[in-house]
Design a protein around this motif. Structure first.
Motif, PDB file in Angstrom:
ATOM      1  N   GLN A 174      41.786  51.989  34.581  1.00 31.71           N
ATOM      2  CA  GLN A 174      43.065  51.398  34.962  1.00 31.71           C
ATOM      3  C   GLN A 174      44.181  52.447  34.941  1.00 31.71           C
ATOM      4  O   GLN A 174      44.995  52.522  35.865  1.00 31.71           O
ATOM      5  N   LEU A 175      44.213  53.264  33.891  1.00 31.16           N
ATOM      6  CA  LEU A 175      45.219  54.313  33.805  1.00 31.16           C
ATOM      7  C   LEU A 175      45.018  55.360  34.883  1.00 31.16           C
ATOM      8  O   LEU A 175      45.981  55.858  35.477  1.00 31.16           O
ATOM      9  N   ALA A 176      43.763  55.706  35.146  1.00 32.82           N
ATOM     10  CA  ALA A 176      43.479  56.660  36.221  1.00 32.82           C
ATOM     11  C   ALA A 176      43.942  56.105  37.557  1.00 32.82           C
ATOM     12  O   ALA A 176      44.536  56.827  38.373  1.00 32.82           O
ATOM     13  N   GLY A 177      43.686  54.827  37.793  1.00 31.76           N
ATOM     14  CA  GLY A 177      44.105  54.205  39.045  1.00 31.76           C
ATOM     15  C   GLY A 177      45.610  54.212  39.221  1.00 31.76           C
ATOM     16  O   GLY A 177      46.116  54.429  40.331  1.00 31.76           O
ATOM     17  N   LEU A 178      46.364  54.011  38.122  1.00 30.07           N
ATOM     18  CA  LEU A 178      47.828  54.041  38.208  1.00 30.07           C
ATOM     19  C   LEU A 178      48.330  55.435  38.569  1.00 30.07           C
ATOM     20  O   LEU A 178      49.216  55.587  39.419  1.00 30.07           O
ATOM     21  N   ALA A 179      47.778  56.455  37.929  1.00 30.79           N
ATOM     22  CA  ALA A 179      48.202  57.828  38.225  1.00 30.79           C
ATOM     23  C   ALA A 179      47.898  58.190  39.673  1.00 30.79           C
ATOM     24  O   ALA A 179      48.721  58.794  40.372  1.00 30.79           O
ATOM     25  N   LEU A 215      38.458  54.834  45.142  1.00 29.40           N
ATOM     26  CA  LEU A 215      37.264  54.008  45.301  1.00 29.40           C
ATOM     27  C   LEU A 215      36.261  54.215  44.170  1.00 29.40           C
ATOM     28  O   LEU A 215      35.318  53.440  44.031  1.00 29.40           O
ATOM     29  N   LEU A 216      36.458  55.252  43.356  1.00 27.89           N
ATOM     30  CA  LEU A 216      35.458  55.622  42.364  1.00 27.89           C
ATOM     31  C   LEU A 216      35.588  54.936  41.008  1.00 27.89           C
ATOM     32  O   LEU A 216      34.588  54.457  40.469  1.00 27.89           O
ATOM     33  N   PRO A 217      36.788  54.868  40.387  1.00 32.72           N
ATOM     34  CA  PRO A 217      36.842  54.471  38.981  1.00 32.72           C
ATOM     35  C   PRO A 217      36.439  53.030  38.695  1.00 32.72           C
ATOM     36  O   PRO A 217      35.925  52.728  37.626  1.00 32.72           O
ATOM     37  N   GLY A 218      36.701  52.101  39.608  1.00 31.73           N
ATOM     38  CA  GLY A 218      36.386  50.701  39.347  1.00 31.73           C
ATOM     39  C   GLY A 218      37.608  49.835  39.140  1.00 31.73           C
ATOM     40  O   GLY A 218      37.488  48.642  38.866  1.00 31.73           O
ATOM     41  N   LEU A 275      30.475  53.697  44.672  1.00 28.05           N
ATOM     42  CA  LEU A 275      31.911  53.444  44.776  1.00 28.05           C
ATOM     43  C   LEU A 275      32.229  52.208  43.939  1.00 28.05           C
ATOM     44  O   LEU A 275      32.256  51.082  44.418  1.00 28.05           O
ATOM     45  N   ARG A 276      32.459  52.434  42.664  1.00 27.92           N
ATOM     46  CA  ARG A 276      32.538  51.341  41.707  1.00 27.92           C
ATOM     47  C   ARG A 276      33.660  50.360  42.032  1.00 27.92           C
ATOM     48  O   ARG A 276      33.534  49.155  41.814  1.00 27.92           O
ATOM     49  N   THR A 277      34.769  50.846  42.571  1.00 28.67           N
ATOM     50  CA  THR A 277      35.880  49.952  42.890  1.00 28.67           C
ATOM     51  C   THR A 277      35.471  48.931  43.937  1.00 28.67           C
ATOM     52  O   THR A 277      35.732  47.725  43.787  1.00 28.67           O
ATOM     53  N   ALA A 384      50.766  46.263  38.064  1.00 34.64           N
ATOM     54  CA  ALA A 384      49.873  46.204  36.906  1.00 34.64           C
ATOM     55  C   ALA A 384      50.404  45.247  35.849  1.00 34.64           C
ATOM     56  O   ALA A 384      49.631  44.574  35.161  1.00 34.64           O
ATOM     57  N   ALA A 385      51.730  45.176  35.715  1.00 34.65           N
ATOM     58  CA  ALA A 385      52.323  44.276  34.727  1.00 34.65           C
ATOM     59  C   ALA A 385      52.042  42.818  35.037  1.00 34.65           C
ATOM     60  O   ALA A 385      52.090  41.967  34.145  1.00 34.65           O
ATOM     61  N   MET A 386      51.751  42.508  36.293  1.00 36.51           N
ATOM     62  CA  MET A 386      51.498  41.122  36.673  1.00 36.51           C
ATOM     63  C   MET A 386      50.029  40.738  36.585  1.00 36.51           C
ATOM     64  O   MET A 386      49.692  39.555  36.722  1.00 36.51           O
ATOM     65  N   VAL A 387      49.158  41.703  36.354  1.00 38.24           N
ATOM     66  CA  VAL A 387      47.729  41.387  36.239  1.00 38.24           C
ATOM     67  C   VAL A 387      47.095  42.045  35.024  1.00 38.24           C
ATOM     68  O   VAL A 387      45.900  41.837  34.748  1.00 38.24           O
ATOM     69  N   SER A 388      47.847  42.847  34.292  1.00 46.79           N
ATOM     70  CA  SER A 388      47.283  43.554  33.151  1.00 46.79           C
ATOM     71  C   SER A 388      48.420  43.998  32.242  1.00 46.79           C
ATOM     72  O   SER A 388      49.602  43.793  32.556  1.00 46.79           O
ATOM     73  N   THR A 389      48.072  44.618  31.115  1.00 50.16           N
ATOM     74  CA  THR A 389      48.998  45.115  30.087  1.00 50.16           C
ATOM     75  C   THR A 389      49.811  43.982  29.463  1.00 50.16           C
ATOM     76  O   THR A 389      49.937  42.903  30.031  1.00 50.16           O
TER      77      THR A 389
END
Length: 414
Positions: A174-179, A215-218, A275-277, A384-389
């Motif tokens: 999730q953090l990788a996807g945000l960056a 597409l990789l991290p999931g 492609l885990r995502t 992200a704040a609306m679906v996580s954290t």
């Protein structure tokens, strides 16, 4: 004496201080993702602590070496944030939590306010914002390459530690996807800003590369936020500059490119292996996610706990999950409603809704490049704040500060 200064005197360059502050702010904001990279893992000290120690004195110098102007529209979101923090402290009185509450309250009271102020100062100062953007543009490819390498070798480094808890891998992607999403949005803005085709081609390749890496991290939300950021932030850049036609053309072209790319991947189903995502999108979508159940539970308990709410940190206990912080409502508005009651929701809307409205209202008055850069940094975190954290997440408060910075002007003292 030379140039009016004693010989041997050290002159502090105000622009340099701003640049260092921007770099420190970026390191703190993306520390969770950067610690998953080989350079971040190799640091002898924790990157979060290092950046947190460097940033306050730099911000103090920044405050003293600038003249600051604040727009009156900042009053509502700032008052909403301050009252929300106070209300969540008071709501801790009737919370049943004995574990989550002492973890969450210090993050809300001690971490959130400085992060909000840091976002406002760094977003308002030109040199700090410039290096915040540059650092983000560098962090995106670094994180993307590290994730690809970690997945290829079966050795993803999380938080600077090899063999970290498997449950934390979800947070890592999730953090990788945000960056990656923030960097891709900034790269897309550079495409429409580029003066010549070589620069446009470079930034197009940059953005496409990050889109492929997402597409990789999931992280499904990471990919969605990347797509929306690439679609919307360049359009906002053009609209802010009064080029409405170009904004529409960009949106249509970006949407068409995204649909063509998705169609090609779905036609070549075997290419999705690894492609885990995309695999997570085909594993049942929202039906396979726990979020709808958590959202329903948050609404149910918000209604059952009227008018005061469950108390800060009290949701997971009421929902039958015990003291498991990871099973928070996964939506900031619902969390504020369930744990803080109707007043908590109203205050949340004042600060976060007010921040979004301010950013849009200032889009035609602030510099177009500044508006687009802030939007690219804020949009993925806001989604992200609306679906996580949960409300203790420092990235969300920093992003709110960046949004509010569009209501500020900073000029260096002569």
């Amino acid at each position: 004496m030379k140039n009016g200064q004693p010989l041997g005197a050290i002159r502090v360059d105000a622009a340099g201080i701003g640049s260092l502050a921007g770099l420190a702010g970026a390191a703190l904001h993306f520390a969770g993702a950067l610690k998953s990279t080989p350079p971040g893992a190799a640091l002898p000290v924790d990157l979060t602590l290092l950046a947190a120690a460097l940033l306050p004195p730099l911000l103090a110098v920044l405050l003293l070496t600038r003249r600051w102007w604040l727009h009156g529209a900042l009053a509502l979101p700032l008052a909403g944030a301050a009252l929300l923090w106070l209300w969540l402290v008071l709501a801790g009185v009737w919370s049943r939590s004995a574990v989550i509450l002492p973890q969450k309250l210090p993050e809300i009271v001690l971490v959130a306010p400085p992060m909000l102020v840091a976002g406002m100062l760094l977003g308002a100062d030109a040199s700090a914002r410039r290096w915040l953007v540059r650092a983000t543009l560098g962090a995106g490819p670094l994180v993307a390459a590290s994730v690809a390498w970690g997945l290829a070798t079966g050795n993803i480094v999380l938080g600077g530690m090899v063999g970290a808890q498997p449950d934390l891998l979800r947070v890592q992607y999730q953090l990788a996807g945000l960056a990656i999403a923030c960097a891709a949005g900034l790269g897309a803005v550079r495409i429409v800003e580029a003066p010549a085709w070589p620069s446009r081609l470079f930034w197009s390749a940059y953005t496409l590369g990050l889109a492929a890496a997402a597409l990789l991290p999931g992280g499904r939300m990471g990919l969605i936020s990347l797509g929306l950021s690439v679609l919307l932030t360049p359009a906002l850049r053009c609209w802010s500059a009064g080029r409405t036609g170009l904004a529409l053309r960009w949106s249509l072209a970006a949407a068409l490119a995204a649909m063509l790319g998705a169609g090609l991947l779905l036609l070549q189903f075997q290419a999705m292996e690894g492609l885990r995502t995309l695999e997570r999108f085909t594993e049942g979508g929202m039906e396979a996610s726990a979020r709808p159940a958590l959202w329903r539970a948050a609404l149910d308990w918000a209604g059952a706990a009227l008018p005061l709410g469950l108390g800060t940190g009290g949701f997971t206990i009421a929902a039958g999950h015990g003291e498991r912080r990871g099973l928070y409502p996964h939506n900031h508005a619902l969390e504020a409603f369930a744990e803080g009651g109707p007043l908590g929701l109203v205050l949340w809307l004042c600060c976060f809704g007010g921040g979004a409205v301010l950013l849009l209202l200032r889009a035609r008055h602030a510099a177009p490049a500044r508006v687009a850069q802030i939007a690219a940094l804020v949009l993925p975190v806001g989604l992200a704040a609306m679906v996580s954290t949960d409300l203790g997440n420092r990235m969300v408060w920093f992003a709110l500060g960046l949004a509010l910075s569009t209501g500020m002007v900073a000029k260096r003292v002569a």
